[in-house]
Design a protein around this motif. Structure first.
Motif, mmCIF file in Angstrom:
data_model
loop_
_atom_site.group_PDB
_atom_site.id
_atom_site.type_symbol
_atom_site.label_atom_id
_atom_site.label_comp_id
_atom_site.label_asym_id
_atom_site.label_seq_id
_atom_site.Cartn_x
_atom_site.Cartn_y
_atom_site.Cartn_z
ATOM 1 N N TRP A 107 0.822 -1.206 0.000
ATOM 2 C CA TRP A 107 0.000 0.000 0.000
ATOM 3 C C TRP A 107 0.857 1.258 0.000
ATOM 4 O O TRP A 107 1.894 1.314 0.640
ATOM 5 C CB TRP A 107 -0.914 0.007 1.224
ATOM 6 C CG TRP A 107 -1.839 -1.148 1.203
ATOM 7 C CD1 TRP A 107 -1.618 -2.398 1.676
ATOM 8 C CD2 TRP A 107 -3.132 -1.176 0.612
ATOM 9 N NE1 TRP A 107 -2.698 -3.204 1.430
ATOM 10 C CE2 TRP A 107 -3.635 -2.473 0.788
ATOM 11 C CE3 TRP A 107 -3.914 -0.236 -0.033
ATOM 12 C CZ2 TRP A 107 -4.893 -2.849 0.330
ATOM 13 C CZ3 TRP A 107 -5.163 -0.609 -0.482
ATOM 14 C CH2 TRP A 107 -5.643 -1.906 -0.293
ATOM 15 N N ASP A 143 -3.325 0.305 -3.456
ATOM 16 C CA ASP A 143 -2.614 -0.977 -3.469
ATOM 17 C C ASP A 143 -1.881 -1.088 -4.799
ATOM 18 O O ASP A 143 -2.508 -1.197 -5.848
ATOM 19 C CB ASP A 143 -3.596 -2.132 -3.307
ATOM 20 C CG ASP A 143 -2.906 -3.485 -3.212
ATOM 21 O OD1 ASP A 143 -1.667 -3.524 -3.140
ATOM 22 O OD2 ASP A 143 -3.616 -4.499 -3.208
ATOM 23 N N VAL A 144 -0.546 -1.061 -4.755
ATOM 24 C CA VAL A 144 0.229 -1.093 -5.996
ATOM 25 C C VAL A 144 0.438 -2.516 -6.503
ATOM 26 O O VAL A 144 0.894 -2.706 -7.629
ATOM 27 C CB VAL A 144 1.589 -0.377 -5.842
ATOM 28 C CG1 VAL A 144 1.381 1.102 -5.618
ATOM 29 C CG2 VAL A 144 2.413 -0.990 -4.724
ATOM 30 N N GLY A 152 1.373 -6.102 -10.950
ATOM 31 C CA GLY A 152 1.871 -5.316 -9.827
ATOM 32 C C GLY A 152 2.700 -6.148 -8.867
ATOM 33 O O GLY A 152 3.730 -5.690 -8.357
ATOM 34 N N GLU A 209 6.602 -5.481 -7.971
ATOM 35 C CA GLU A 209 7.039 -5.243 -6.597
ATOM 36 C C GLU A 209 8.061 -6.273 -6.138
ATOM 37 O O GLU A 209 8.893 -5.972 -5.293
ATOM 38 C CB GLU A 209 5.833 -5.223 -5.649
ATOM 39 C CG GLU A 209 4.973 -4.003 -5.814
ATOM 40 C CD GLU A 209 5.734 -2.700 -5.552
ATOM 41 O OE1 GLU A 209 6.532 -2.639 -4.606
ATOM 42 O OE2 GLU A 209 5.512 -1.741 -6.306
#
Length: 185
Positions: A48, A63-64, A70, A74
């Motif tokens: 987040w 929320d990435v 995503g 990440e």
């Protein structure tokens, strides 16, 4: 004969109608002008970004890593250019599928329109953009990119991962993959 009188609605029933959102979600509704925040359970399952600045109370928490693209970004399995290429592919593919609603989706026999018939050719710009992306990848790369972007399927073996990255790099215009990226898998 006397007139009948209608019974007055009890106050608890009136109150129940007013708080339907509170009952449905288990939480009181947020005050006006504030953004809703994720629950602790949802926060534990994502990455987040908290809002910054003076108006942060009215901005949402983002929320990435809400999808497979995503999460791969990440975890540093794909680079920024590849992530942006996947996002662009998602947009163009959604527009491409929306241009052919009768062909891509099931129609009931009760539906009002005739399935399979469209009196137009669709938006030529969207069709050209999608065909251009198709030409940059092989068939296997394209199927892996579609599985990632639409189905959320992250590759589990190294060879599939390399083919997926090849397709993403072809869309992004990147020449060479980064080294030692597979360690994070």
């Amino acid at each position: 004969m006397g007139k009948g009188s209608k019974a007055k609605t009890p106050r608890y029933k009136i109150r129940a109608r007013e708080v339907t959102k509170e009952v449905a979600t288990g939480q009181p509704p947020p005050p006006k002008g504030t953004a809703e925040r994720p629950t602790d359970e949802r926060r534990a399952r994502g990455i987040w970004i908290e809002p910054q600045g003076a108006m942060r109370a009215s901005q949402p928490t983002v929320d990435v890593a809400n999808d497979a693209v995503g999460r791969m970004y990440e975890r540093k399995l794909i680079g920024k250019a590849e992530e942006q290429a996947a996002r662009r592919f998602q947009e163009i593919r959604a527009a491409y599928i929306a241009e052919m609603p009768d062909i891509a989706q099931f129609k009931s026999c009760i539906a009002g329109s005739v399935p399979g018939y469209d009196d137009g050719d669709g938006n030529p710009a969207i069709l050209a953009a999608y065909r251009k992306i198709e030409r940059t990848m092989t068939h296997s790369e394209r199927s892996l990119v579609i599985a990632l972007c639409e189905g959320g399927h992250v590759p589990v073996d190294v060879q599939t991962y390399r083919r997926l990255r090849g397709g993403l790099m072809a869309m992004a215009g990147v020449d060479r993959p980064r080294k030692n990226v597979v360690i994070a898998m």
